[in-house]
Design a protein around this motif. Structure first.
Motif, PDB file in Angstrom:
ATOM      1  N   ARG A  80       0.857  -1.179   0.000  1.00 42.63           N
ATOM      2  CA  ARG A  80       0.000   0.000   0.000  1.00 42.63           C
ATOM      3  C   ARG A  80       0.891   1.226   0.000  1.00 42.63           C
ATOM      4  O   ARG A  80       1.917   1.258   0.646  1.00 42.63           O
ATOM      5  N   THR A  81       0.468   2.231  -0.724  1.00 47.68           N
ATOM      6  CA  THR A  81       1.174   3.502  -0.695  1.00 47.68           C
ATOM      7  C   THR A  81       0.559   4.346   0.404  1.00 47.68           C
ATOM      8  O   THR A  81      -0.641   4.608   0.401  1.00 47.68           O
ATOM      9  N   VAL A  82       1.380   4.745   1.353  1.00 50.77           N
ATOM     10  CA  VAL A  82       0.929   5.544   2.482  1.00 50.77           C
ATOM     11  C   VAL A  82       1.861   6.753   2.579  1.00 50.77           C
ATOM     12  O   VAL A  82       3.072   6.628   2.447  1.00 50.77           O
ATOM     13  N   GLU A  91      -3.199   5.422   0.272  1.00 49.88           N
ATOM     14  CA  GLU A  91      -3.692   5.197  -1.094  1.00 49.88           C
ATOM     15  C   GLU A  91      -3.717   6.420  -2.009  1.00 49.88           C
ATOM     16  O   GLU A  91      -4.455   6.415  -2.989  1.00 49.88           O
ATOM     17  N   ALA A  92      -2.943   7.443  -1.760  1.00 53.19           N
ATOM     18  CA  ALA A  92      -2.859   8.572  -2.694  1.00 53.19           C
ATOM     19  C   ALA A  92      -1.960   8.166  -3.855  1.00 53.19           C
ATOM     20  O   ALA A  92      -0.981   7.439  -3.679  1.00 53.19           O
ATOM     21  N   ALA A  93      -2.280   8.643  -5.040  1.00 53.24           N
ATOM     22  CA  ALA A  93      -1.536   8.266  -6.246  1.00 53.24           C
ATOM     23  C   ALA A  93      -0.096   8.767  -6.219  1.00 53.24           C
ATOM     24  O   ALA A  93       0.810   8.102  -6.711  1.00 53.24           O
ATOM     25  N   ALA A 142      -1.505  13.319  -2.184  1.00 53.16           N
ATOM     26  CA  ALA A 142      -1.494  13.145  -0.727  1.00 53.16           C
ATOM     27  C   ALA A 142      -1.551  14.496  -0.038  1.00 53.16           C
ATOM     28  O   ALA A 142      -2.289  14.680   0.940  1.00 53.16           O
ATOM     29  N   ARG A 143      -0.802  15.460  -0.546  1.00 53.67           N
ATOM     30  CA  ARG A 143      -0.782  16.802   0.025  1.00 53.67           C
ATOM     31  C   ARG A 143      -2.167  17.448  -0.057  1.00 53.67           C
ATOM     32  O   ARG A 143      -2.650  18.043   0.904  1.00 53.67           O
ATOM     33  N   GLU A 144      -2.827  17.327  -1.199  1.00 54.04           N
ATOM     34  CA  GLU A 144      -4.162  17.914  -1.369  1.00 54.04           C
ATOM     35  C   GLU A 144      -5.177  17.256  -0.443  1.00 54.04           C
ATOM     36  O   GLU A 144      -6.037  17.933   0.133  1.00 54.04           O
ATOM     37  N   SER A 145      -5.094  15.942  -0.297  1.00 55.33           N
ATOM     38  CA  SER A 145      -6.004  15.231   0.596  1.00 55.33           C
ATOM     39  C   SER A 145      -5.798  15.679   2.042  1.00 55.33           C
ATOM     40  O   SER A 145      -6.764  15.932   2.777  1.00 55.33           O
TER      41      SER A 145
END
Length: 95
Positions: free
Chosen positions: A4-6, A29-31, A36-39
């Motif tokens: 998993r990408t974390v 799970e960010a691409a 990830a920063r935006e989330s």
């Protein structure tokens, strides 16, 4: 083994006493780092999160994004600090 990408994303803000404080968000799970920063930024702007900071907003320009890696034994490790979105990566462009 499932990989998993974390991501771990940190933002700074100033406390009532003027101290620089970091709030960190784990984003699964960010691409990529930008997603990830935006989330994390969306989460940081939620009223409940702002209340934890005394109503203060995070300083978006202070974002620090790192990838979390899990080794074969299940131990989590923090990846190196990557460039900020406004900073070039330093990697040469493909020819």
């Amino acid at each position: 083994m499932v990989t998993r990408t974390v991501w771990l994303v940190g933002f700074a803000f100033r406390s009532d006493q003027g101290r620089l404080v970091q709030h960190f968000y784990v984003v699964p799970e960010a691409a990529d780092a930008a997603a990830a920063r935006e989330s994390a930024l969306r989460r940081a702007r939620v009223a409940r999160e702002r209340a934890l900071r005394g109503g203060r907003d995070v300083e978006e320009a202070t974002a620090e994004t790192r990838r979390l890696f899990r080794d074969g034994l299940g131990v989590w490790r923090l990846g190196g600090r990557g460039p900020s979105p406004d900073e070039p990566s330093g990697l040469p462009a493909a020819a």
